[in-house]
Design a protein around this motif. Structure first.
Motif, PDB file in Angstrom:
ATOM      1  N   UNK A 209       0.766  -1.219  -0.106  1.00 29.07           N
ATOM      2  CA  UNK A 209       0.026  -0.015   0.020  1.00 29.07           C
ATOM      3  C   UNK A 209       0.735   1.218  -0.104  1.00 29.07           C
ATOM      4  N   UNK A 210       1.975   0.918  -0.463  1.00 28.85           N
ATOM      5  CA  UNK A 210       2.942   2.421  -0.395  1.00 28.85           C
ATOM      6  C   UNK A 210       3.464   2.565  -1.975  1.00 28.85           C
ATOM      7  N   UNK A 211       3.118   3.817  -2.389  1.00 30.15           N
ATOM      8  CA  UNK A 211       3.863   4.045  -3.595  1.00 30.15           C
ATOM      9  C   UNK A 211       4.634   5.605  -3.407  1.00 30.15           C
ATOM     10  N   UNK A 212       5.497   5.706  -4.401  1.00 34.99           N
ATOM     11  CA  UNK A 212       6.498   6.741  -4.268  1.00 34.99           C
ATOM     12  C   UNK A 212       6.673   7.566  -5.557  1.00 34.99           C
ATOM     13  N   UNK A 213       6.637   8.891  -5.827  1.00 32.07           N
ATOM     14  CA  UNK A 213       6.889   9.631  -6.872  1.00 32.07           C
ATOM     15  C   UNK A 213       7.860  10.730  -6.677  1.00 32.07           C
ATOM     16  N   UNK A 214       8.380  11.082  -7.591  1.00 30.42           N
ATOM     17  CA  UNK A 214       9.573  12.119  -7.677  1.00 30.42           C
ATOM     18  C   UNK A 214       9.054  13.445  -8.384  1.00 30.42           C
ATOM     19  N   UNK A 215       9.612  14.471  -8.249  1.00 32.53           N
ATOM     20  CA  UNK A 215       9.135  15.793  -8.723  1.00 32.53           C
ATOM     21  C   UNK A 215      10.286  16.625  -8.906  1.00 32.53           C
ATOM     22  N   UNK A 216      10.142  17.701  -9.688  1.00 31.81           N
ATOM     23  CA  UNK A 216      10.872  19.033  -9.805  1.00 31.81           C
ATOM     24  C   UNK A 216      10.014  20.195  -9.466  1.00 31.81           C
ATOM     25  N   UNK A 217      10.288  20.849  -8.213  1.00 33.14           N
ATOM     26  CA  UNK A 217       9.490  21.739  -7.736  1.00 33.14           C
ATOM     27  C   UNK A 217       9.310  23.090  -8.583  1.00 33.14           C
ATOM     28  N   UNK A 218      10.336  23.345  -9.242  1.00 35.66           N
ATOM     29  CA  UNK A 218      10.527  24.405 -10.101  1.00 35.66           C
ATOM     30  C   UNK A 218      11.732  25.359  -9.649  1.00 35.66           C
ATOM     31  N   UNK A 219      12.029  26.402 -10.156  1.00 33.96           N
ATOM     32  CA  UNK A 219      13.176  27.115  -9.763  1.00 33.96           C
ATOM     33  C   UNK A 219      12.635  28.210  -8.608  1.00 33.96           C
ATOM     34  N   UNK A 252       3.716  23.442  -4.750  1.00 33.99           N
ATOM     35  CA  UNK A 252       2.372  22.993  -5.246  1.00 33.99           C
ATOM     36  C   UNK A 252       2.719  21.551  -5.998  1.00 33.99           C
ATOM     37  N   UNK A 253       3.707  21.429  -6.376  1.00 32.11           N
ATOM     38  CA  UNK A 253       3.847  20.046  -7.141  1.00 32.11           C
ATOM     39  C   UNK A 253       4.035  18.898  -5.816  1.00 32.11           C
ATOM     40  N   UNK A 254       4.785  19.325  -4.814  1.00 32.16           N
ATOM     41  CA  UNK A 254       4.837  18.519  -3.721  1.00 32.16           C
ATOM     42  C   UNK A 254       3.548  18.138  -3.172  1.00 32.16           C
ATOM     43  N   UNK A 255       2.710  19.148  -2.826  1.00 26.50           N
ATOM     44  CA  UNK A 255       1.502  18.858  -2.308  1.00 26.50           C
ATOM     45  C   UNK A 255       0.655  17.982  -3.307  1.00 26.50           C
ATOM     46  N   UNK A 256       0.669  18.436  -4.563  1.00 24.20           N
ATOM     47  CA  UNK A 256      -0.002  17.776  -5.701  1.00 24.20           C
ATOM     48  C   UNK A 256       0.357  16.205  -5.407  1.00 24.20           C
ATOM     49  N   UNK A 257       1.379  15.841  -5.514  1.00 22.38           N
ATOM     50  CA  UNK A 257       2.016  14.448  -5.708  1.00 22.38           C
ATOM     51  C   UNK A 257       1.343  13.823  -4.393  1.00 22.38           C
ATOM     52  N   UNK A 266      -0.672   5.228  -7.669  1.00 21.63           N
ATOM     53  CA  UNK A 266       0.193   5.439  -8.754  1.00 21.63           C
ATOM     54  C   UNK A 266       1.722   5.618  -8.106  1.00 21.63           C
ATOM     55  N   UNK A 267       2.415   5.166  -8.914  1.00 17.52           N
ATOM     56  CA  UNK A 267       4.003   5.516  -8.204  1.00 17.52           C
ATOM     57  C   UNK A 267       4.996   5.266  -9.521  1.00 17.52           C
ATOM     58  N   UNK A 268       6.341   5.437  -8.926  1.00 16.32           N
ATOM     59  CA  UNK A 268       7.378   5.563  -9.864  1.00 16.32           C
ATOM     60  C   UNK A 268       7.424   6.513 -11.148  1.00 16.32           C
ATOM     61  N   UNK A 269       6.811   7.304 -10.941  1.00 12.75           N
ATOM     62  CA  UNK A 269       6.792   8.778 -11.763  1.00 12.75           C
ATOM     63  C   UNK A 269       7.498   9.901 -11.462  1.00 12.75           C
ATOM     64  N   UNK A 270       7.474  10.895 -12.298  1.00 16.14           N
ATOM     65  CA  UNK A 270       8.310  12.106 -12.161  1.00 16.14           C
ATOM     66  C   UNK A 270       7.215  13.080 -12.668  1.00 16.14           C
ATOM     67  N   UNK A 271       7.075  14.145 -11.600  1.00 14.44           N
ATOM     68  CA  UNK A 271       6.307  15.374 -12.087  1.00 14.44           C
ATOM     69  C   UNK A 271       6.951  16.745 -12.054  1.00 14.44           C
ATOM     70  N   UNK A 272       6.340  17.611 -12.940  1.00 13.49           N
ATOM     71  CA  UNK A 272       6.761  18.827 -12.838  1.00 13.49           C
ATOM     72  C   UNK A 272       5.621  20.024 -13.304  1.00 13.49           C
TER      73      UNK A 272
END
Length: 312
Positions: A209-219, A252-257, A266-272
């Motif tokens: 029941x654990x998923x993980x996703x990564x992200x770029x928060x922006x500059x 925002x992207x951290x909170x979205x994810x 959903x897991x194993x993806x990268x967001x920006x």
């Protein structure tokens, strides 16, 4: 099997509070590392505003308490607490996890990090950016595995960066013992490691029941730039072509994810910019995700190396 790309109505200008608006987080326990500065503050604020109980895990508890007091002052009841955590010190990581106990963790936001530092090594002997940005968070997630599993739908949010485009994980010399040290390459591979962690954590733990996703928060102009030479900081700050987000937009992207129903299971993806990133196509435009950051074989190899590193 091809995965459908996840998109949302949010964009680069959306704020963390806008992203979480309408989502009820009451009863949820969440941890934000590095929650006393930059986007960590706004991540904690947005989650607490939506009802979550938030622990900000920080190296400087005094600074953390000041932030917690300010956030709590704007809430109908106090929901932000502070705990000491130094990600470069595995003893500190273990102490945090032991102190947490068996309480479920509904979201672990791995937000803390350092960037482009001079060559230093953690007590473990690992290069400091790799040790702090990756190994510390890797150890924390593993030590909190049972608490994450107890949440029955936990999410790990791995705050990476477009800096991952600077370098894959150089498995032959992660620790810069054979090659000349470059602070940006060291940062880049640590941020690639953040993405690879999300890939293999999801593979290993989705059935728990654990998923993980990564992200770029922006500059975002935060104290993350503190290690850069003053002339470089000034050049970046005054660059007319630079597009900087506010801290509220950067969170925002951290909170979205961490919270969006679109990412249930959903897991194993990268967001920006609050959307799943497209593949990086090369060239001068530094957007998208590098193929090497999503490579399943590299993710498994990194996991094995990291597990050995935190056990020795």
């Amino acid at each position: 099997m091809q995965q459908d790309r996840i998109t949302s109505p949010f964009s680069a200008t959306s704020t963390a509070v806008e992203v979480v608006n309408g989502i009820d987080l009451h009863g949820k326990q969440m941890i934000v590392t590095g929650g006393s500065s930059g986007i960590g503050i706004e991540t904690a604020r947005a989650l607490a505003t939506a009802g979550a109980s938030v622990t900000i895990a920080v190296r400087n508890p005094e600074a953390g308490r000041s932030v917690a007091d300010k956030i709590n002052a704007g809430l109908d009841s106090p929901r932000v607490t502070v705990a000491p955590l130094d990600l470069a010190d595995l003893t500190s990581v273990r102490r945090f996890a032991t102190g947490w106990g068996k309480m479920p963790v509904h979201a672990l936001i791995d937000n803390a990090g350092i960037m482009a530092t001079p060559l230093t090594r953690a007590a473990s002997g690992w290069e400091s950016q790799f040790a702090t940005n990756h190994l510390g968070h890797f150890a924390l997630a593993n030590l909190l595995h049972d608490a994450l599993a107890a949440a029955n739908g936990a999410r790990i949010v791995s705050v990476s960066s477009r800096g991952h485009l600077r370098s894959p994980v150089v498995f032959d010399d992660i620790n810069f013992t054979e090659r000349a040290y470059d602070p940006w390459l060291a940062y880049g591979q640590s941020k690639t490691a953040n993405v690879l962690f999300a890939v293999d954590a999801t593979r290993r733990w989705a059935d728990d029941g654990i998923t993980a996703n990564a992200l770029h928060p922006g500059g975002i102009w935060t104290n993350l730039v503190r290690y850069l030479p003053e002339n470089v900081r000034e050049s970046l700050r005054t660059d007319p072509t630079a597009e900087y987000k506010t801290a509220e937009q950067g969170a925002a992207t951290s909170v979205f994810v961490a919270t969006s129903p679109l990412l249930d299971g959903v897991g194993g993806r990268y967001f920006e910019d609050c959307n799943q990133a497209l593949p990086h196509t090369g060239g001068t435009e530094r957007v998208g995700v590098a193929d090497y950051a999503l490579d399943a074989e590299a993710a498994q190899r990194l996991w094995d190396i990291s597990a050995h590193a935190i056990s020795s």
